[in-house]
Design an enzyme around this catalytic site. Structure first.
Site, PDB file in Angstrom:
ATOM      1  N   ASP A  46       0.866  -1.173   0.000  1.00 37.04           N
ATOM      2  CA  ASP A  46       0.000   0.000   0.000  1.00 37.04           C
ATOM      3  C   ASP A  46       0.907   1.228   0.000  1.00 37.04           C
ATOM      4  OD1 ASP A  46      -2.460   1.494   0.294  1.00 37.04           O
ATOM      5  OD2 ASP A  46      -1.901   1.788   2.391  1.00 37.04           O
ATOM      6  N   ASP A  62      -0.295   5.026   0.729  1.00 35.46           N
ATOM      7  CA  ASP A  62      -0.603   6.098   1.673  1.00 35.46           C
ATOM      8  C   ASP A  62      -0.622   5.586   3.108  1.00 35.46           C
ATOM      9  OD1 ASP A  62      -0.969   8.083  -0.347  1.00 35.46           O
ATOM     10  OD2 ASP A  62      -2.853   7.099  -0.848  1.00 35.46           O
TER      11      ASP A  62
END
Length: 219
Positions: free
Chosen positions: A7, A9
């Site tokens: 991922d 953010d």
């Protein structure tokens, strides 16, 4: 195939590139502060709470792309990278990515590919699965193209990414996914080695209950 998924953010970045892109446009006077700032914060809070309507958010986030020529957007993005993103790379990110240098590395993010492709390139991650803004003649329309890479959509987009390479999940011998968010539980449940990174409270509780590793890239 050994597959390392990340991922972006609040995982590889100590912050949210989507939120900061809108804030950057507000600071540049491109978006009206009074109209957009509260709305941007509201969507971010909904994301963290796991209640975000992705299509409502994408309508908000992608519309500004359609109002400006691509050359101007690219110029703004270069400044956004310098002022917002480079200082936001988590201290532990380079070492984590280097640990997987012999694996196939993919950033899998809900944030749109206009914002995230230059970030992935800066981090040296070879592959990106992101929400794709629709383009016509090289310019953005303000709409989304295809399935957003969000929640279950990340799993489906990963399967599509593999299929485009003539592969299936059964061809993946070992896999990791690093994420901070409860929204990523569908993909975390899919991989061989789920890892919670600076997780939100819901993901932390889930990870501890399942004896998943919990790490921090921020120190």
């Amino acid at each position: 195939m050994r597959l390392a998924l990340f991922d972006l953010d609040n995982t590889l970045l100590a912050g949210d590139s989507d939120f900061e892109w809108a804030q950057f446009l507000i600071e540049q006077g491109v978006l009206d502060r009074e109209v957009y700032e509260a709305r941007n914060q509201q969507f971010y809070d909904q994301y963290k709470a796991g209640t975000l309507d992705i299509h409502e958010f994408l309508d908000f986030q992608l519309k500004p792309l359609a109002r400006h020529p691509r050359a101007q957007l690219d110029a703004w993005h270069a400044e956004y990278m310098r002022s917002k993103i480079l200082p936001m790379v988590a201290p532990g990110t380079p070492a984590l990515l280097d640990r997987h240098r012999d694996d196939v590395r993919v950033i899998v993010t809900a944030t749109n590919s206009f914002v995230t492709a230059p970030i992935a390139a800066h981090l040296g991650v070879e592959h990106l699965i992101a929400t794709d803004p629709e383009q016509v003649g090289g310019e953005f329309t303000g709409r989304v193209a295809g399935l957003p890479s969000f929640r279950d959509g990340k799993v489906r987009r990963l399967d599509e990414w593999l299929a485009a390479r003539g592969l299936a999940w059964s061809d993946v011998a070992e896999s990791w996914f690093y994420s901070d968010s409860l929204n990523d539980l569908p993909l975390l449940e899919r991989v061989h080695h789920p890892v919670a990174v600076d997780p939100d409270p819901t993901l932390r509780a889930h990870a501890e209950g399942r004896a998943w590793p919990v790490i921090s890239l921020r120190r």
